[in-house]
Motif scaffolding. Structure first.
Motif, PDB file in Angstrom:
ATOM      1  N   CYS A  92       0.838  -1.278  -0.117  1.00  0.00           N
ATOM      2  CA  CYS A  92       0.083  -0.243  -0.070  1.00  0.00           C
ATOM      3  C   CYS A  92       0.808   1.084  -0.199  1.00  0.00           C
ATOM      4  O   CYS A  92       2.030   1.182   0.472  1.00  0.00           O
ATOM      5  CB  CYS A  92      -1.060  -0.146   1.424  1.00  0.00           C
ATOM      6  N   VAL A  93       0.448   2.218  -0.750  1.00  0.00           N
ATOM      7  CA  VAL A  93       1.233   3.461  -0.928  1.00  0.00           C
ATOM      8  C   VAL A  93       0.327   4.481  -0.212  1.00  0.00           C
ATOM      9  O   VAL A  93      -0.675   4.687  -0.706  1.00  0.00           O
ATOM     10  CB  VAL A  93       1.959   3.928  -2.084  1.00  0.00           C
ATOM     11  N   PHE A  94       1.027   5.575   0.348  1.00  0.00           N
ATOM     12  CA  PHE A  94       0.469   7.013   0.350  1.00  0.00           C
ATOM     13  C   PHE A  94       1.385   7.797  -0.101  1.00  0.00           C
ATOM     14  O   PHE A  94       2.615   7.826   0.388  1.00  0.00           O
ATOM     15  CB  PHE A  94      -0.410   7.247   1.593  1.00  0.00           C
ATOM     16  N   VAL A  95       1.068   9.145  -0.897  1.00  0.00           N
ATOM     17  CA  VAL A  95       1.889  10.087  -1.164  1.00  0.00           C
ATOM     18  C   VAL A  95       1.222  11.312  -0.973  1.00  0.00           C
ATOM     19  O   VAL A  95       0.151  11.486  -1.330  1.00  0.00           O
ATOM     20  CB  VAL A  95       2.480  10.008  -2.597  1.00  0.00           C
ATOM     21  N   MET A  96       1.876  12.223   0.061  1.00  0.00           N
ATOM     22  CA  MET A  96       1.413  13.634   0.400  1.00  0.00           C
ATOM     23  C   MET A  96       1.731  14.522  -0.740  1.00  0.00           C
ATOM     24  O   MET A  96       2.547  14.233  -1.458  1.00  0.00           O
ATOM     25  CB  MET A  96       1.806  14.162   1.596  1.00  0.00           C
ATOM     26  N   GLU A  97       0.839  15.554  -0.786  1.00  0.00           N
ATOM     27  CA  GLU A  97       0.712  16.537  -1.945  1.00  0.00           C
ATOM     28  C   GLU A  97       1.179  17.796  -1.603  1.00  0.00           C
ATOM     29  O   GLU A  97       0.215  18.576  -0.714  1.00  0.00           O
ATOM     30  CB  GLU A  97      -0.548  16.405  -2.799  1.00  0.00           C
ATOM     31  N   PRO A  98       2.363  18.243  -1.940  1.00  0.00           N
ATOM     32  CA  PRO A  98       2.753  19.593  -1.229  1.00  0.00           C
ATOM     33  C   PRO A  98       2.020  21.012  -1.794  1.00  0.00           C
ATOM     34  O   PRO A  98       1.967  21.994  -1.193  1.00  0.00           O
ATOM     35  CB  PRO A  98       4.345  19.951  -1.712  1.00  0.00           C
ATOM     36  N   TYR A  99       1.418  20.619  -3.119  1.00  0.00           N
ATOM     37  CA  TYR A  99       0.695  21.934  -3.736  1.00  0.00           C
ATOM     38  C   TYR A  99      -0.486  21.830  -3.280  1.00  0.00           C
ATOM     39  O   TYR A  99      -1.363  22.655  -3.869  1.00  0.00           O
ATOM     40  CB  TYR A  99       1.138  21.774  -5.095  1.00  0.00           C
ATOM     41  N   PHE A 100      -1.033  21.139  -2.314  1.00  0.00           N
ATOM     42  CA  PHE A 100      -2.310  21.202  -2.021  1.00  0.00           C
ATOM     43  C   PHE A 100      -2.512  21.701  -0.546  1.00  0.00           C
ATOM     44  O   PHE A 100      -2.136  20.969   0.405  1.00  0.00           O
ATOM     45  CB  PHE A 100      -3.147  19.794  -1.803  1.00  0.00           C
ATOM     46  N   MET A 101      -2.435  22.884  -0.214  1.00  0.00           N
ATOM     47  CA  MET A 101      -2.551  23.609   1.133  1.00  0.00           C
ATOM     48  C   MET A 101      -1.149  23.021   1.844  1.00  0.00           C
ATOM     49  O   MET A 101      -1.411  22.683   2.941  1.00  0.00           O
ATOM     50  CB  MET A 101      -3.621  23.336   1.745  1.00  0.00           C
ATOM     51  N   MET A 102      -0.169  22.982   1.072  1.00  0.00           N
ATOM     52  CA  MET A 102       1.077  22.503   1.811  1.00  0.00           C
ATOM     53  C   MET A 102       1.008  21.388   2.665  1.00  0.00           C
ATOM     54  O   MET A 102       1.418  21.028   3.662  1.00  0.00           O
ATOM     55  CB  MET A 102       1.800  23.446   2.642  1.00  0.00           C
ATOM     56  N   GLY A 103       0.328  20.345   1.836  1.00  0.00           N
ATOM     57  CA  GLY A 103       0.143  18.941   2.537  1.00  0.00           C
ATOM     58  C   GLY A 103      -0.418  18.840   3.925  1.00  0.00           C
ATOM     59  O   GLY A 103      -0.350  18.018   4.722  1.00  0.00           O
ATOM     60  N   SER A 104      -1.398  19.897   4.240  1.00  0.00           N
ATOM     61  CA  SER A 104      -1.838  20.079   5.555  1.00  0.00           C
ATOM     62  C   SER A 104      -2.820  18.977   5.673  1.00  0.00           C
ATOM     63  O   SER A 104      -3.438  18.336   4.797  1.00  0.00           O
ATOM     64  CB  SER A 104      -2.462  21.350   6.065  1.00  0.00           C
ATOM     65  N   MET A 105      -2.747  18.446   7.076  1.00  0.00           N
ATOM     66  CA  MET A 105      -3.784  17.519   7.454  1.00  0.00           C
ATOM     67  C   MET A 105      -5.016  17.995   8.048  1.00  0.00           C
ATOM     68  O   MET A 105      -4.996  18.204   9.205  1.00  0.00           O
ATOM     69  CB  MET A 105      -2.976  16.566   8.415  1.00  0.00           C
ATOM     70  N   GLY A 106      -6.106  17.733   7.192  1.00  0.00           N
ATOM     71  CA  GLY A 106      -7.482  17.833   7.552  1.00  0.00           C
ATOM     72  C   GLY A 106      -8.135  16.644   8.069  1.00  0.00           C
ATOM     73  O   GLY A 106      -7.539  15.601   7.918  1.00  0.00           O
ATOM     74  N   THR A 107      -9.420  16.568   7.904  1.00  0.00           N
ATOM     75  CA  THR A 107     -10.365  15.266   8.424  1.00  0.00           C
ATOM     76  C   THR A 107     -10.014  14.407   7.135  1.00  0.00           C
ATOM     77  O   THR A 107     -10.092  13.057   7.433  1.00  0.00           O
ATOM     78  CB  THR A 107     -11.659  15.464   8.545  1.00  0.00           C
ATOM     79  N   VAL A 108     -10.029  14.874   6.049  1.00  0.00           N
ATOM     80  CA  VAL A 108     -10.095  14.099   4.769  1.00  0.00           C
ATOM     81  C   VAL A 108      -8.615  13.331   4.549  1.00  0.00           C
ATOM     82  O   VAL A 108      -8.344  11.999   4.413  1.00  0.00           O
ATOM     83  CB  VAL A 108     -10.244  14.431   3.319  1.00  0.00           C
ATOM     84  N   VAL A 109      -7.557  14.083   4.953  1.00  0.00           N
ATOM     85  CA  VAL A 109      -6.173  13.259   4.786  1.00  0.00           C
ATOM     86  C   VAL A 109      -6.240  12.275   5.911  1.00  0.00           C
ATOM     87  O   VAL A 109      -5.583  11.095   5.792  1.00  0.00           O
ATOM     88  CB  VAL A 109      -5.066  14.309   5.192  1.00  0.00           C
ATOM     89  N   GLY A 110      -6.594  12.603   7.049  1.00  0.00           N
ATOM     90  CA  GLY A 110      -6.743  11.541   8.373  1.00  0.00           C
ATOM     91  C   GLY A 110      -7.452  10.426   7.818  1.00  0.00           C
ATOM     92  O   GLY A 110      -7.066   9.596   8.181  1.00  0.00           O
ATOM     93  N   GLU A 111      -8.450  10.669   7.262  1.00  0.00           N
ATOM     94  CA  GLU A 111      -9.405   9.481   7.040  1.00  0.00           C
ATOM     95  C   GLU A 111      -8.719   8.477   5.988  1.00  0.00           C
ATOM     96  O   GLU A 111      -8.655   7.430   5.953  1.00  0.00           O
ATOM     97  CB  GLU A 111     -10.854  10.221   6.546  1.00  0.00           C
ATOM     98  N   LYS A 112      -7.894   9.408   5.011  1.00  0.00           N
ATOM     99  CA  LYS A 112      -7.353   8.449   3.881  1.00  0.00           C
ATOM    100  C   LYS A 112      -6.323   7.539   4.270  1.00  0.00           C
ATOM    101  O   LYS A 112      -6.110   6.414   4.020  1.00  0.00           O
ATOM    102  CB  LYS A 112      -7.066   9.235   2.635  1.00  0.00           C
ATOM    103  N   ILE A 113      -5.367   8.456   5.127  1.00  0.00           N
ATOM    104  CA  ILE A 113      -4.259   7.809   5.870  1.00  0.00           C
ATOM    105  C   ILE A 113      -4.761   6.301   6.660  1.00  0.00           C
ATOM    106  O   ILE A 113      -4.179   5.454   6.673  1.00  0.00           O
ATOM    107  CB  ILE A 113      -3.414   8.829   6.578  1.00  0.00           C
ATOM    108  N   THR A 114      -5.785   6.726   7.488  1.00  0.00           N
ATOM    109  CA  THR A 114      -6.489   5.593   8.357  1.00  0.00           C
ATOM    110  C   THR A 114      -6.901   4.668   7.559  1.00  0.00           C
ATOM    111  O   THR A 114      -6.461   3.298   7.634  1.00  0.00           O
ATOM    112  CB  THR A 114      -7.614   6.554   9.400  1.00  0.00           C
ATOM    113  N   ARG A 115      -7.621   4.976   6.418  1.00  0.00           N
ATOM    114  CA  ARG A 115      -8.213   3.786   5.789  1.00  0.00           C
ATOM    115  C   ARG A 115      -7.049   3.003   4.949  1.00  0.00           C
ATOM    116  O   ARG A 115      -7.317   1.692   5.069  1.00  0.00           O
ATOM    117  CB  ARG A 115      -8.990   4.543   4.648  1.00  0.00           C
ATOM    118  N   ILE A 116      -6.103   3.670   4.360  1.00  0.00           N
ATOM    119  CA  ILE A 116      -4.919   2.841   3.887  1.00  0.00           C
ATOM    120  C   ILE A 116      -4.417   1.764   4.750  1.00  0.00           C
ATOM    121  O   ILE A 116      -4.013   0.720   4.455  1.00  0.00           O
ATOM    122  CB  ILE A 116      -3.953   3.804   2.869  1.00  0.00           C
ATOM    123  N   PHE A 117      -4.024   2.287   6.028  1.00  0.00           N
ATOM    124  CA  PHE A 117      -3.579   1.306   7.020  1.00  0.00           C
ATOM    125  C   PHE A 117      -4.567   0.289   7.467  1.00  0.00           C
ATOM    126  O   PHE A 117      -4.071  -0.828   7.702  1.00  0.00           O
ATOM    127  CB  PHE A 117      -3.201   2.242   8.162  1.00  0.00           C
TER     128      PHE A 117
END
Lengths: 263, 290
Positions: free
Chosen positions: B126-151
């Protein structure tokens, strides 16, 4: 009339409020303090040890800001360094081993921002607490008594129950920090405080906290007596759960926050 | 050919030992960019041809998540997951909705992380890659949700996770729920880890705040790109708080390596090799009969 968000921030920071040690000394009996992280040093911003809650041995961990000017400097104004978080985790692991519940009192503007803190891995220390607390095999209750400042507060609040005092706040960033980053104006902190939704009632609404504690009698004998009763009863309730139920509930408590449906 | 080789001679200590650059043509009149590392002007095609690094000094330029993914995983092996999840302005935070739109339009991503399954040198993960050009890769609820789901998905399918971090920290426009994503993701990482499964994090420039203080620092193996800024508090905040001058190289990868917080510094040119080997070493990790 209820206070504005920024008034609550100011109340939460007020020097006249009881600090962590006041709670420890007033709620429990026979508190024995334990020092050090067994690796680097002892952080006076976090006080921890073993105490008796109506005869039940419990592990108690509290942020301590200090009462007078001299003590505040000694306590680093309640801003913990990595060794503070590591001491807390060490005591929690000890509680797990000896099957003692853990009670944390959170009151910090945030983890300390300093060169030494970075050199000793502030981020790693907080991350380790978040990860380990999630599977700590003993009940954990955290009470935000003043400031719940960002990751530095969360590192003591991955708990089965999070309670907040009526005028305490819990926020991802200080209103001043938010205002200076977004609007380049620390003076806009008042608006930022509103927008950040950082009050205890907001936290309750987001299911980040289970309970808001009234401050009518704050600091008085009956205030601590009620809190002692409530803690005792809540721990009794949590103790009825099997280890698996306890940890599943804790995981799901956080899992639900900001959960999304859909692919 | 000789001219190109001369240009590509490695000058960075970290680059010694056989780094090879693809041959690139330098067209006359081509656009150039000044390298922040060596301050020399470098043709864009030379940067692109070197995995977005300066061919003269090895400086690692920031790169978007899709480019990074293509550079890392086996061709055609990536299958994206949870790609429909999109940030919402649920707190009606001033300016957030407009910010989401402009940032989304400019980088053509829906959120600051992409997740999925892929193969690296034939190793499924499984891979996750954060995106610096989307609000400097800041973690909101969707980023948290996606990281949680991939794990969670990786735990269920018994797969290792390889994650690339880049983040300014928790996203303040989503308030306290952003902060809670630190605990949520940490819980998912812990469950994955308790199953005996491997998690490798690659920290890239910059990895700070709430991401450093959660899943970036929770991996079994932590690698970092050369010269990346990695830390908890921002350097400017520390300078203001302590009123002291910061030491040279403060919060750079090399500083973290020296203080014992990362396993290795791995330049882009070697990441695929290294990841492939490490995944190979752990191919039986988390087997049910263990």
């Amino acid at each position: 009339m209820s206070k504005s968000a920024y008034e609550k921030v100011k109340t939460a920071r007020s020097n006249s409020r009881p600090t962590g040690k006041n709670y420890v000394d007033s709620i429990f009996t026979d508190f024995i303090e334990m020092h050090g992280d067994r690796s680097f040093g002892d952080d006076p911003a976090i006080v921890g040890g073993i105490a008796s809650l109506k005869g039940m041995p419990v592990t108690v961990i509290a942020c301590e800001k200090g009462r007078d000017a001299k003590e505040r400097i000694f306590r680093n104004f309640g801003a913990p360094n990595p060794e503070g978080y590591r001491k807390a985790l060490r005591l929690m692991k000890q509680a797990e081993k000896f099957k003692r519940p853990v009670i944390c009192f959170v009151d910090t503007s945030g983890a300390f921002c300093g060169v030494g803190a970075e050199e000793r891995g502030q981020g790693q220390a907080i991350a380790a607490n978040l990860m380990e607390m999630m599977t700590l095999k003993t009940p954990v209750i955290s009470i935000v008594i003043g400031e719940g400042g960002s990751g530095g507060a969360l590192a003591l609040a991955v708990a089965d129950r999070v309670w907040m005092l009526e005028n305490s706040v819990y926020s991802v960033i200080s209103p001043e920090g938010c205002a200076s980053i977004l609007w380049k104006d620390a003076g806009a902190a008042k608006n930022a405080a509103e927008s950040l939704k950082l009050t205890a009632d907001d936290a309750l609404g987001f299911n980040v906290a289970e309970r808001v504690i009234e401050e009518k009698n704050i600091g008085k004998k009956e205030f601590y007596r009620d809190l002692r009763e409530d803690l005792y009863q809540e721990i009794e309730r949590l103790s009825l759960l099997s280890e698996e139920e306890l940890l599943d509930n804790r995981y799901n408590r956080f899992r639900r926050l900001g959960e999304r449906q859909g692919e | 050919m000789g001219f190109v080789n001369f240009l590509h001679k490695p000058k960075n200590e970290l680059e010694k030992g056989g780094r090879k650059y693809p041959e690139v043509q330098f067209d006359e009149g081509e656009s150039t960019r000044e390298c922040p590392g060596c301050k020399k002007s470098v043709p864009l095609s030379h940067i692109w041809g070197s995995k977005n690094c300066c061919p003269k000094c090895g400086h690692h330029f920031r790169m978007n998540s899709r480019q990074r993914l293509n550079m890392t995983v086996d061709k055609g092996s990536f299958e994206e997951m949870f790609s429909d999840l999109q940030a919402e302005d649920f707190m009606e935070f001033p300016g957030y909705e407009a910010k989401l739109k402009t940032t989304g339009d400019s980088c053509r991503e829906k959120e600051a992380v992409i997740c999925g399954t892929a193969e690296i040198k034939g190793n499924k993960c499984c891979v996750f890659v954060m995106e610096p050009y989307f609000m400097m890769g800041s973690m909101g609820t969707v980023v948290g949700e996606k990281i949680t789901r991939i794990f969670e998905y990786a735990s269920e399918k018994r797969l290792p996770v390889v994650g690339f971090t880049v983040s300014g920290g928790a996203r303040m426009q989503e308030g306290i729920l952003s902060l809670m994503q630190m605990a949520k993701t940490s819980g998912a990482v812990k469950r994955h880890s308790d199953k005996g499964l491997l998690y490798i994090a690659v920290l890239t420039d910059p990895t700070t705040g709430g991401v450093t203080a959660s899943f970036a620092m929770e991996a079994d193996i932590i690698m970092a790109e050369p010269g990346a800024t990695i830390g908890f508090a921002g350097a400017r905040v520390i300078e203001q708080t302590t009123r002291k001058k910061l030491p040279n190289g403060f919060q750079k990868s090399e500083f973290l390596l020296e203080h014992g917080f990362i396993d290795r510094i791995v330049p882009r040119s070697e990441q695929r090799e290294t990841l492939g080997k490490l995944l190979g070493y752990h191919s039986s990790a988390g087997d049910e009969n263990e």
